[in-house]
Scaffold this motif. Sequence first.
Motif, PDB file in Angstrom:
ATOM      1  N   UNK A 387      10.699  -6.654  -0.540  1.00 50.52           N
ATOM      2  CA  UNK A 387      10.690  -6.381   0.891  1.00 50.52           C
ATOM      3  C   UNK A 387      11.949  -5.619   1.274  1.00 50.52           C
ATOM      4  N   UNK A 388      11.801  -4.666   2.174  1.00 52.91           N
ATOM      5  CA  UNK A 388      12.925  -3.849   2.641  1.00 52.91           C
ATOM      6  C   UNK A 388      12.827  -3.709   4.155  1.00 52.91           C
ATOM      7  N   UNK A 389      13.904  -3.265   4.768  1.00 55.36           N
ATOM      8  CA  UNK A 389      13.839  -2.983   6.202  1.00 55.36           C
ATOM      9  C   UNK A 389      13.000  -1.729   6.423  1.00 55.36           C
ATOM     10  N   UNK A 390      12.044  -1.831   7.333  1.00 59.10           N
ATOM     11  CA  UNK A 390      11.215  -0.673   7.646  1.00 59.10           C
ATOM     12  C   UNK A 390      12.078   0.442   8.227  1.00 59.10           C
ATOM     13  N   UNK A 391      11.811   1.668   7.792  1.00 59.87           N
ATOM     14  CA  UNK A 391      12.622   2.802   8.238  1.00 59.87           C
ATOM     15  C   UNK A 391      12.550   3.016   9.739  1.00 59.87           C
ATOM     16  N   UNK A 392      11.440   2.590  10.362  1.00 65.07           N
ATOM     17  CA  UNK A 392      11.313   2.771  11.810  1.00 65.07           C
ATOM     18  C   UNK A 392      11.976   1.635  12.601  1.00 65.07           C
ATOM     19  N   UNK A 393      12.630   0.712  11.869  1.00 65.85           N
ATOM     20  CA  UNK A 393      13.327  -0.382  12.529  1.00 65.85           C
ATOM     21  C   UNK A 393      12.422  -1.505  13.001  1.00 65.85           C
ATOM     22  N   UNK A 394      11.143  -1.409  12.662  1.00 68.48           N
ATOM     23  CA  UNK A 394      10.177  -2.406  13.128  1.00 68.48           C
ATOM     24  C   UNK A 394       9.896  -3.425  12.030  1.00 68.48           C
ATOM     25  N   UNK A 395      10.810  -4.385  11.860  1.00 62.59           N
ATOM     26  CA  UNK A 395      10.612  -5.452  10.886  1.00 62.59           C
ATOM     27  C   UNK A 395      10.823  -5.031   9.451  1.00 62.59           C
ATOM     28  N   UNK A 396      10.171  -5.759   8.547  1.00 59.96           N
ATOM     29  CA  UNK A 396      10.288  -5.495   7.112  1.00 59.96           C
ATOM     30  C   UNK A 396       8.951  -5.018   6.558  1.00 59.96           C
ATOM     31  N   UNK A 397       9.042  -4.221   5.496  1.00 62.00           N
ATOM     32  CA  UNK A 397       7.840  -3.746   4.810  1.00 62.00           C
ATOM     33  C   UNK A 397       8.035  -3.999   3.323  1.00 62.00           C
ATOM     34  N   UNK A 398       6.941  -4.049   2.609  1.00 59.15           N
ATOM     35  CA  UNK A 398       7.112  -4.273   1.187  1.00 59.15           C
ATOM     36  C   UNK A 398       5.861  -4.075   0.385  1.00 59.15           C
ATOM     37  N   UNK A 399       6.023  -4.257  -0.922  1.00 58.13           N
ATOM     38  CA  UNK A 399       4.928  -4.125  -1.874  1.00 58.13           C
ATOM     39  C   UNK A 399       4.995  -5.258  -2.870  1.00 58.13           C
ATOM     40  N   UNK A 400       3.839  -5.635  -3.377  1.00 58.42           N
ATOM     41  CA  UNK A 400       3.775  -6.683  -4.388  1.00 58.42           C
ATOM     42  C   UNK A 400       3.060  -6.204  -5.628  1.00 58.42           C
ATOM     43  N   UNK A 401       3.459  -6.737  -6.776  1.00 56.62           N
ATOM     44  CA  UNK A 401       2.790  -6.463  -8.033  1.00 56.62           C
ATOM     45  C   UNK A 401       2.562  -7.799  -8.738  1.00 56.62           C
ATOM     46  N   UNK A 402       1.370  -7.991  -9.284  1.00 61.66           N
ATOM     47  CA  UNK A 402       0.981  -9.305  -9.751  1.00 61.66           C
ATOM     48  C   UNK A 402       0.827  -9.397 -11.266  1.00 61.66           C
ATOM     49  N   UNK A 403       0.449 -10.592 -11.717  1.00 60.74           N
ATOM     50  CA  UNK A 403       0.128 -10.865 -13.113  1.00 60.74           C
ATOM     51  C   UNK A 403      -1.322 -11.311 -13.170  1.00 60.74           C
ATOM     52  N   UNK A 404      -1.907 -11.283 -14.359  1.00 64.62           N
ATOM     53  CA  UNK A 404      -3.302 -11.700 -14.511  1.00 64.62           C
ATOM     54  C   UNK A 404      -3.477 -13.145 -14.046  1.00 64.62           C
ATOM     55  N   UNK A 405      -4.536 -13.366 -13.286  1.00 66.73           N
ATOM     56  CA  UNK A 405      -4.833 -14.717 -12.825  1.00 66.73           C
ATOM     57  C   UNK A 405      -4.311 -15.042 -11.450  1.00 66.73           C
ATOM     58  N   UNK A 406      -3.410 -14.214 -10.930  1.00 65.74           N
ATOM     59  CA  UNK A 406      -2.850 -14.435  -9.598  1.00 65.74           C
ATOM     60  C   UNK A 406      -3.342 -13.309  -8.698  1.00 65.74           C
ATOM     61  N   UNK A 407      -4.342 -13.602  -7.858  1.00 68.70           N
ATOM     62  CA  UNK A 407      -4.878 -12.583  -6.959  1.00 68.70           C
ATOM     63  C   UNK A 407      -3.952 -12.440  -5.760  1.00 68.70           C
ATOM     64  N   UNK A 408      -3.210 -11.370  -5.760  1.00 75.27           N
ATOM     65  CA  UNK A 408      -2.228 -11.150  -4.710  1.00 75.27           C
ATOM     66  C   UNK A 408      -2.893 -11.128  -3.334  1.00 75.27           C
ATOM     67  N   UNK A 409      -4.024 -10.452  -3.228  1.00 74.34           N
ATOM     68  CA  UNK A 409      -4.689 -10.355  -1.929  1.00 74.34           C
ATOM     69  C   UNK A 409      -5.168 -11.726  -1.466  1.00 74.34           C
ATOM     70  N   UNK A 410      -5.799 -12.491  -2.347  1.00 71.31           N
ATOM     71  CA  UNK A 410      -6.298 -13.812  -1.960  1.00 71.31           C
ATOM     72  C   UNK A 410      -5.164 -14.744  -1.563  1.00 71.31           C
ATOM     73  N   UNK A 411      -4.074 -14.707  -2.314  1.00 72.14           N
ATOM     74  CA  UNK A 411      -2.939 -15.589  -2.006  1.00 72.14           C
ATOM     75  C   UNK A 411      -2.302 -15.225  -0.670  1.00 72.14           C
ATOM     76  N   UNK A 412      -2.254 -13.921  -0.368  1.00 73.80           N
ATOM     77  CA  UNK A 412      -1.687 -13.496   0.909  1.00 73.80           C
ATOM     78  C   UNK A 412      -2.585 -13.912   2.082  1.00 73.80           C
ATOM     79  N   UNK A 413      -3.885 -13.949   1.821  1.00 76.31           N
ATOM     80  CA  UNK A 413      -4.808 -14.368   2.885  1.00 76.31           C
ATOM     81  C   UNK A 413      -4.525 -15.802   3.333  1.00 76.31           C
TER      82      UNK A 413
END
Length: 572
Positions: A387-413
């Motif tokens: 996670x990093x500070x959003x360039x537009x100053x509006x909160x934080x933005x970020x990216x995730x990368x996962x491992x097999x067996x861990x559904x990043x999208x499902x866990x975020x839901x």
Amino acid sequence: MAKWLMYSKRADFTAMGKKYQIDPVVARILVNRDLTEDAAITAFLHPSEKDLGDGKALKDMDVAVALLQKAIKEKKKIRIIGDYDIDGIQATYILHQGLLRLGAIVDYAIPDRIEDGYGVNIRLMEKCVADGIGLVITCDNGIAAADAIAYAKEAGIEVIVTDHHEVPYEMVEGKKVYHLPPADAVVDPKREDCMYPCKKLCGAVVAWKVIWVLYEAAGIARQEAMRFMENAAFATIGDVMELVEENRTIVALGIDRLRHTKNLGMQTLIARCDLAPEDISAYHVGFVLGPCLNASGRLDSATKALELLEAEDIESAAGLAETLRQLNEERKVMTEQGVAQAIAQIEQAADADAPVLVIYLPQVHESVAGIIAGRIRERYERPTFILVDAADGNGAKGSGRSVEGFSMYDEMCKCKELFSKFGGHPMAAGLSLPVENIDAFRTAINANTQMTKEEMQTLIHIDVPMPFSYISEELIGQLERLEPFGNGNPKPVFAQKNVCILRKMPIGKQKQFLRLTLQGEDGSRMEGLYFGERTVLEEIEGERGCITITYYPQINDFRGRRSLQIVISNVC
């Protein structure tokens, strides 16, 4: 520490070898990849256009094609809204060139990574209204843009979504209830009601299917649609899609077309990266050419990459290719700095052993968050969010990368109330959230996961224990038939134990790698290259230390002299 496992699948490898005219070692690798049926093995060893799926099987394809035909006939202004990564760039190129060929009045808009973030938003739709656009077609995005699409519909704009991301859902009484955006047509193989056999297409392939079906309806020769296969293959590799089923066919055939590309911009980029066209492989797309296209959207504007692909004169192509190459070099430096900061933070953190890593690097440029997440995931073998500070100053933005067996999208839901915006795949995701929610997110994502650190441990699957004496040029040539390698079709892993190191020689600009002379248990010798941490081998006492290795064989062709060598991937 990764866990080593030996495949133990059984079959008559000698009989398979005779039947398919392959070495028994190659037969064993096919079985390890669960390729046992005749049709599947034939398709794998002999990729053919006949193995490509019919785009008309995609849900809503008929509606999308009818809308586009009508818009072209009525001279409506069409706008493509793509994305700023490899997949989105190639998808936009395919749609733009394809619709121009059909006589459409069409342009494109690529969201700005900083100003817009990922995907369609209301600002982009407001611009469409102001510009008198009659139909919007998205590519590689749109499935989660319900609000922006509703705005466009209310303004009288027709909307076609072409995407490949997961359909948003909510849990109702223990069941997933999916929510499609209110578009006129939604072409996405991830739709629950879509019967298309391959669910793992990238966005550019979905876009290609649209053009393919449109061409067919217009009576345009099939081979004209095939010209986009190299772009579809490029995007499939760049978006790290699984190279199985139709995806592998697309990449196998598309790479061959890329080696003989007639696209001036791509020819120029290949030359600028000092690559020989005939030697291009999936590796070069994923790690040399692809990052140059990505760098434009990360540090400048993805339109530069589109302009390169559409360049019509050598002067502009050369300038754009050099700009992308330089941007990529800048991106590499920024990435290394960010990775170092992330490692330092993890090593000092009280919760460094958490199953899921959530790292906040406020000063890092948001465009490299995903790359850093991937590097940290590999190092620590755990799902990672940067996670990093959003360039537009509006909160934080970020990216995730996962491992097999861990559904990043499902866990975020499970903790979606903490995000301003999120989306993605099981293996990767993007998100925005208020800075004050970062700690809550870190706590929630770790509390919710059912996987332990041990379950997330990287597994190294060994295909064949093979002595050096079995390696030959003929075998290496047969192994090449298993390419392209990548996600879903990994490079085969061979192993040998009790390997003696007879000689070590540092190589590389910083002498950071090693060339080794090795001797196997049976006395056979082999030259080896090791590009991992030198300290792993330097800890072995004496020149004649013994190790167990995994490796892949190759031919060293140096100044016309050919010799066998191996590249060592793991040591213990």
